[in-house]
Structures are given as C-alpha cells and as structure tokens.
Design a protein around this motif. Structure first.
Motif, short mmCIF file in Angstrom:
data_model
loop_
_atom_site.label_atom_id
_atom_site.label_comp_id
_atom_site.label_asym_id
_atom_site.label_seq_id
_atom_site.Cartn_x
_atom_site.Cartn_y
_atom_site.Cartn_z
N ALA A 105 0.75 -1.14 -0.60
CA ALA A 105 0.08 0.20 0.16
C ALA A 105 1.16 1.16 0.40
O ALA A 105 2.04 1.12 0.66
N ARG A 106 0.34 2.06 -0.54
CA ARG A 106 1.58 4.09 -0.69
C ARG A 106 0.59 4.29 -0.13
O ARG A 106 -0.62 4.52 -0.41
N PRO A 107 1.21 4.97 0.59
CA PRO A 107 0.85 5.99 1.71
C PRO A 107 -0.28 6.88 0.95
O PRO A 107 0.07 7.41 -0.50
N ALA A 108 -1.20 7.46 0.88
CA ALA A 108 -2.13 8.13 0.52
C ALA A 108 -1.90 9.67 1.26
O ALA A 108 -3.03 9.84 2.53
N TYR A 109 -1.27 10.59 0.73
CA TYR A 109 -1.52 11.68 1.62
C TYR A 109 -2.24 12.60 1.64
O TYR A 109 -2.28 13.48 3.08
N ARG A 110 -3.26 12.89 0.83
CA ARG A 110 -4.63 13.20 0.47
C ARG A 110 -5.35 13.45 1.43
O ARG A 110 -5.10 14.06 2.07
N SER A 111 -5.20 11.93 1.58
CA SER A 111 -6.56 11.59 2.91
C SER A 111 -5.96 11.63 3.90
O SER A 111 -6.53 11.94 5.17
N ILE A 112 -4.76 11.21 4.42
CA ILE A 112 -4.33 12.13 6.14
C ILE A 112 -4.27 12.75 5.81
O ILE A 112 -5.30 13.48 7.00
N GLY A 127 -13.44 12.11 11.30
CA GLY A 127 -11.31 12.33 10.21
C GLY A 127 -10.64 11.23 10.29
O GLY A 127 -9.47 11.37 9.55
N VAL A 128 -10.50 11.08 11.52
CA VAL A 128 -9.29 10.05 12.36
C VAL A 128 -9.66 8.57 11.43
O VAL A 128 -8.19 8.06 10.77
N LEU A 129 -10.52 8.50 11.02
CA LEU A 129 -11.23 7.03 9.95
C LEU A 129 -10.09 7.66 8.72
O LEU A 129 -10.09 6.74 7.93
N LEU A 130 -10.62 8.88 8.45
CA LEU A 130 -10.22 8.79 7.18
C LEU A 130 -8.62 8.88 7.43
O LEU A 130 -7.76 8.52 5.88
N ALA A 131 -8.18 9.40 7.80
CA ALA A 131 -6.50 9.77 7.78
C ALA A 131 -6.14 8.33 7.84
O ALA A 131 -5.01 8.04 7.63
N ILE A 132 -6.36 7.42 8.57
CA ILE A 132 -5.79 6.18 8.86
C ILE A 132 -6.13 4.76 7.86
O ILE A 132 -5.86 3.39 7.95
N ALA A 133 -6.92 5.77 7.06
CA ALA A 133 -7.59 4.56 5.81
C ALA A 133 -6.68 4.17 5.30
O ALA A 133 -5.43 4.56 4.60
N PRO A 134 -6.58 3.24 4.33
CA PRO A 134 -5.23 2.60 3.69
C PRO A 134 -5.31 3.08 2.59
O PRO A 134 -6.30 3.63 2.35
#
Length: 126
Positions: free
Chosen positions: A34-41, A77-84
């Motif tokens: 998985a690549r980190p999704a910086y926009r989602s974080i 917001g926390v769930l969005l930030a830690i989404a794969p």
C-alpha cells in the motif's frame, strides 16, 4: 549500519530464490503493497481538528448534541486519516529476474546451493 556489497548480493539472491521457490508465500504475504495516501491523511487530520473544535464548542455552550456531533466528526476524520492507501501490485517475475534483468529459471537458487554444499560436507567431499 549499512550492509556490505557481499551481504547485499546474498540478500538479493535469497529474495530471488524466495520468489522462485515459494510463489504461494509471496502471493499471501508480499503480493501487494500500500502506498500512503497523503491527501487522505491531510484531509483526515483537518476534519479531526474541526471535530475537536466543534466538540469544545459544544462543551463551552453546554449543548450535548453539538458535543456529540463534534465527536462524530472527529472520529470520521481519524478514520479517514488511517484509511489504507492505494494498492500497488508487484510482479513476482520481474522481482525474480533481479536488477540484471536476466531470467534465473535454469540456475540453482541460493538455498539449493547451500544444501548441496551441506551435503558435500556431510559426505566428506568438502
């Protein structure tokens, strides 16, 4: 401490051997990364901060519904930030070929050579 060139070659050889000899294990464990999704974080952190602000506002004005709403927004917001992040498939054949790009199908793997050397030592030939 960085690896020496010899250790790096051995590690690459072991990895190629793993890809060749145990494809099922590679497919289960390391088939995708998985690549980190910086926009989602970033978006998740911003939403969580807004949620905290709403929560504090709800406590300040003594309205439980506003506090609960703030908690829900913060949690979202926390769930969005830690989404794969996005999945990237790894081609086992390309990884098995190594950096040189040469196919290693006919060559014995690292573990095969080590087993042969061990057998020779046990038979008294080495």
């Amino acid at each position: 401490m960085p690896l020496s060139e010899h250790e790096q070659r051995l590690l690459e050889e072991m990895e190629r051997s793993l890809y060749q000899n145990d494809a099922d294990f590679v497919a289960k464990v390391g088939g995708k990364r998985a690549r980190p999704a910086y926009r989602s974080i970033v978006l998740g952190v911003l939403v969580a901060v807004v949620g905290v602000a709403v929560l504090v506002t709800g406590v300040f004005v003594q309205l439980p519904i506003v506090g609960i709403l703030g908690f829900v927004v913060m949690f979202a917001g926390v769930l969005l930030a830690i989404a794969p992040g996005k999945r990237v498939a790894i081609d086992p054949d390309a990884a098995a070929a190594g950096k040189s790009g040469k196919p290693t199908r006919g060559q014995p793997g690292f573990m095969d050579r080590m087993n042969d050397r061990w057998d020779k030592r046990q038979d008294g030939q080495g």
